[in-house]
Scaffold this motif. Structure first.
Motif, PDB file in Angstrom:
ATOM      1  N   ILE A  67       0.837  -1.204   0.000  1.00  0.00           N
ATOM      2  CA  ILE A  67       0.000   0.000   0.000  1.00  0.00           C
ATOM      3  C   ILE A  67       0.869   1.250   0.000  1.00  0.00           C
ATOM      4  O   ILE A  67       0.572   2.240  -0.687  1.00  0.00           O
ATOM      5  CB  ILE A  67      -0.951  -0.011   1.206  1.00  0.00           C
ATOM      6  N   LEU A  68       1.969   1.212   0.746  1.00  0.00           N
ATOM      7  CA  LEU A  68       2.905   2.335   0.746  1.00  0.00           C
ATOM      8  C   LEU A  68       3.458   2.561  -0.658  1.00  0.00           C
ATOM      9  O   LEU A  68       3.485   3.693  -1.149  1.00  0.00           O
ATOM     10  CB  LEU A  68       4.042   2.064   1.727  1.00  0.00           C
ATOM     11  N   ALA A  69       3.883   1.475  -1.314  1.00  0.00           N
ATOM     12  CA  ALA A  69       4.425   1.594  -2.672  1.00  0.00           C
ATOM     13  C   ALA A  69       3.368   2.121  -3.639  1.00  0.00           C
ATOM     14  O   ALA A  69       3.660   2.963  -4.493  1.00  0.00           O
ATOM     15  CB  ALA A  69       4.941   0.232  -3.147  1.00  0.00           C
ATOM     16  N   GLY A  70       2.138   1.631  -3.501  1.00  0.00           N
ATOM     17  CA  GLY A  70       1.062   2.086  -4.379  1.00  0.00           C
ATOM     18  C   GLY A  70       0.726   3.553  -4.188  1.00  0.00           C
ATOM     19  O   GLY A  70       0.469   4.275  -5.150  1.00  0.00           O
ATOM     20  N   THR A  71       0.757   3.982  -2.941  1.00  0.00           N
ATOM     21  CA  THR A  71       0.434   5.384  -2.659  1.00  0.00           C
ATOM     22  C   THR A  71       1.452   6.321  -3.283  1.00  0.00           C
ATOM     23  O   THR A  71       1.094   7.309  -3.932  1.00  0.00           O
ATOM     24  CB  THR A  71       0.364   5.609  -1.139  1.00  0.00           C
ATOM     25  N   VAL A  72       2.740   6.016  -3.121  1.00  0.00           N
ATOM     26  CA  VAL A  72       3.753   6.914  -3.678  1.00  0.00           C
ATOM     27  C   VAL A  72       3.834   6.792  -5.197  1.00  0.00           C
ATOM     28  O   VAL A  72       4.190   7.763  -5.883  1.00  0.00           O
ATOM     29  CB  VAL A  72       5.134   6.678  -3.031  1.00  0.00           C
ATOM     30  N   PHE A  73       3.479   5.621  -5.750  1.00  0.00           N
ATOM     31  CA  PHE A  73       3.491   5.466  -7.201  1.00  0.00           C
ATOM     32  C   PHE A  73       2.510   6.420  -7.869  1.00  0.00           C
ATOM     33  O   PHE A  73       2.699   6.799  -9.038  1.00  0.00           O
ATOM     34  CB  PHE A  73       3.148   4.025  -7.586  1.00  0.00           C
ATOM     35  N   SER A  74       1.467   6.823  -7.167  1.00  0.00           N
ATOM     36  CA  SER A  74       0.458   7.713  -7.754  1.00  0.00           C
ATOM     37  C   SER A  74       1.057   9.042  -8.215  1.00  0.00           C
ATOM     38  O   SER A  74       0.425   9.778  -8.977  1.00  0.00           O
ATOM     39  CB  SER A  74      -0.677   7.963  -6.762  1.00  0.00           C
ATOM     40  N   LEU A  75       2.288   9.349  -7.771  1.00  0.00           N
ATOM     41  CA  LEU A  75       2.987  10.522  -8.285  1.00  0.00           C
ATOM     42  C   LEU A  75       2.986  10.521  -9.808  1.00  0.00           C
ATOM     43  O   LEU A  75       2.785  11.565 -10.442  1.00  0.00           O
ATOM     44  CB  LEU A  75       4.436  10.528  -7.777  1.00  0.00           C
ATOM     45  N   GLY A  76       3.205   9.361 -10.413  1.00  0.00           N
ATOM     46  CA  GLY A  76       3.304   9.282 -11.860  1.00  0.00           C
ATOM     47  C   GLY A  76       2.050   9.753 -12.568  1.00  0.00           C
ATOM     48  O   GLY A  76       2.107  10.620 -13.455  1.00  0.00           O
ATOM     49  N   LEU A  77       0.886   9.204 -12.211  1.00  0.00           N
ATOM     50  CA  LEU A  77      -0.357   9.600 -12.874  1.00  0.00           C
ATOM     51  C   LEU A  77      -0.737  11.025 -12.491  1.00  0.00           C
ATOM     52  O   LEU A  77      -1.348  11.743 -13.291  1.00  0.00           O
ATOM     53  CB  LEU A  77      -1.488   8.627 -12.544  1.00  0.00           C
ATOM     54  N   PRO A 196      -7.491   4.438  -6.846  1.00  0.00           N
ATOM     55  CA  PRO A 196      -7.393   3.433  -7.911  1.00  0.00           C
ATOM     56  C   PRO A 196      -5.951   3.064  -8.251  1.00  0.00           C
ATOM     57  O   PRO A 196      -5.640   1.886  -8.468  1.00  0.00           O
ATOM     58  CB  PRO A 196      -8.092   4.112  -9.101  1.00  0.00           C
ATOM     59  N   VAL A 197      -5.065   4.058  -8.294  1.00  0.00           N
ATOM     60  CA  VAL A 197      -3.659   3.779  -8.610  1.00  0.00           C
ATOM     61  C   VAL A 197      -3.012   2.978  -7.487  1.00  0.00           C
ATOM     62  O   VAL A 197      -2.309   1.987  -7.729  1.00  0.00           O
ATOM     63  CB  VAL A 197      -2.889   5.084  -8.867  1.00  0.00           C
ATOM     64  N   ALA A 198      -3.245   3.390  -6.252  1.00  0.00           N
ATOM     65  CA  ALA A 198      -2.683   2.659  -5.119  1.00  0.00           C
ATOM     66  C   ALA A 198      -3.173   1.214  -5.108  1.00  0.00           C
ATOM     67  O   ALA A 198      -2.418   0.293  -4.783  1.00  0.00           O
ATOM     68  CB  ALA A 198      -3.049   3.348  -3.808  1.00  0.00           C
ATOM     69  N   ALA A 199      -4.418   1.003  -5.490  1.00  0.00           N
ATOM     70  CA  ALA A 199      -4.988  -0.341  -5.493  1.00  0.00           C
ATOM     71  C   ALA A 199      -4.294  -1.243  -6.511  1.00  0.00           C
ATOM     72  O   ALA A 199      -3.947  -2.393  -6.207  1.00  0.00           O
ATOM     73  CB  ALA A 199      -6.484  -0.285  -5.783  1.00  0.00           C
ATOM     74  N   PHE A 200      -4.065  -0.740  -7.731  1.00  0.00           N
ATOM     75  CA  PHE A 200      -3.474  -1.619  -8.743  1.00  0.00           C
ATOM     76  C   PHE A 200      -2.010  -1.940  -8.422  1.00  0.00           C
ATOM     77  O   PHE A 200      -1.555  -3.068  -8.648  1.00  0.00           O
ATOM     78  CB  PHE A 200      -3.653  -1.025 -10.154  1.00  0.00           C
ATOM     79  N   VAL A 201      -1.297  -0.985  -7.870  1.00  0.00           N
ATOM     80  CA  VAL A 201       0.102  -1.245  -7.517  1.00  0.00           C
ATOM     81  C   VAL A 201       0.180  -2.185  -6.312  1.00  0.00           C
ATOM     82  O   VAL A 201       0.966  -3.136  -6.301  1.00  0.00           O
ATOM     83  CB  VAL A 201       0.847   0.069  -7.224  1.00  0.00           C
TER      84      VAL A 201
END
Length: 269
Positions: A67-77, A196-201
């Motif tokens: 969840i941590l990785a997914g949350t920070v990945f949302s930077l991209g979108l 949604p982004v955090a969920a897919f990651v």
């Protein structure tokens, strides 16, 4: 002045998204390439951020780390939607207005192909610069190892598994794009796409553009890690990207066609 606290009704939101898709399909080639490369870099930044978050996260419970990785990945979108860029996976929403007769199929196919290749070019460029920046050495090599382990997990999946995972990934990404278009402010757009982004990651689903950066980066740094590894090659990259891309197209089409059937309008005469 519009009320920035009100949300658009679903039919109006569908029209906003489909109108945006028409504009995207009509961009000049040079602009499409530049913005496509930027999107590859931006999504790569999200992957870079997520890799840093996962580095040394072995002590955390699996779900918490994901969840941590997914949350920070949302930077991209967030960068794509707010700063402006052309992302292949989000642009698969063009399939809705194509079916509604609002975009010629050939134009949409050309735009998607151009953006896909430009995304790939941007992703590779970021991966190369990240290697020269020594990112893999951060945390006593923890970042490089985290990237390689994640890439190993992705490339170990079979074709059908990666395909299905790609479908789920882009359903969520396109829903993130859809919700971002509902926002009037930067904050609203980011909050719209975040979950949604955090969920897919967090679920480990396969996003072709994110994988372009991650798999390229992991392949480049694998021989620099301690202990040295050399298991990934270009066939692993394309072995993942092919089913992930097909799945992403199907996932995006699902969202686009569902809303086109419910709220889509015919072509303007």
């Amino acid at each position: 002045m519009s009320d920035t606290n009100s949300l658009p009704p679903p039919p109006d939101l569908c029209e906003t998204v489909f109108s945006a898709c028409e504009d995207k399909a009509g961009l000049p080639l040079s602009k499409m390439i530049i913005l496509g490369m930027l999107a590859g870099i931006y999504i790569g930044f999200g992957g870079l951020f997520a890799t840093v978050a996962l580095a040394g996260a072995d002590s955390l419970p699996f779900g918490v780390a994901q969840i941590l990785a997914g949350t920070v990945f949302s930077l991209g979108l967030a960068l794509v939607m707010v700063a402006g860029a052309e992302l292949f996976t989000g642009n698969t929403l063009m399939i809705g207005p194509v079916v509604a007769g609002r975009i010629p199929a050939g134009r949409a196919a050309g735009a998607l192909t151009t953006v896909y290749l430009a995304n790939f070019a941007g992703s590779i460029a970021l991966a190369v610069v990240a290697v020269f920046a020594g990112l893999h050495e951060a945390g006593d090599g923890a970042v490089g190892r985290a990237a390689f382990e994640l890439a190993e997990t992705k490339t170990a999946k079979g074709f059908a598994t990666t395909l299905a995972s790609g479908i789920l990934a882009n359903k969520l990404v396109c829903l993130g794009v859809w919700l971002a278009y509902a926002g009037h402010t930067v904050t609203q757009k980011i909050f719209g796409l975040l979950l949604p982004v955090a969920a897919f990651v967090a679920a480990g689903f396969e996003h072709s553009i994110a994988n372009m950066y991650l798999l390229t980066y992991a392949t480049l740094v694998q021989g620099m890690l301690e202990p040295s590894t050399a298991l990934l090659d270009i066939s692993d990259i394309f072995g993942n990207l092919l089913p992930a891309t097909i799945g992403n197209v199907i996932g995006g089409a699902f969202v686009a066609l569902a809303y086109s059937a419910a709220y889509g309008k015919p072509a303007k005469k």
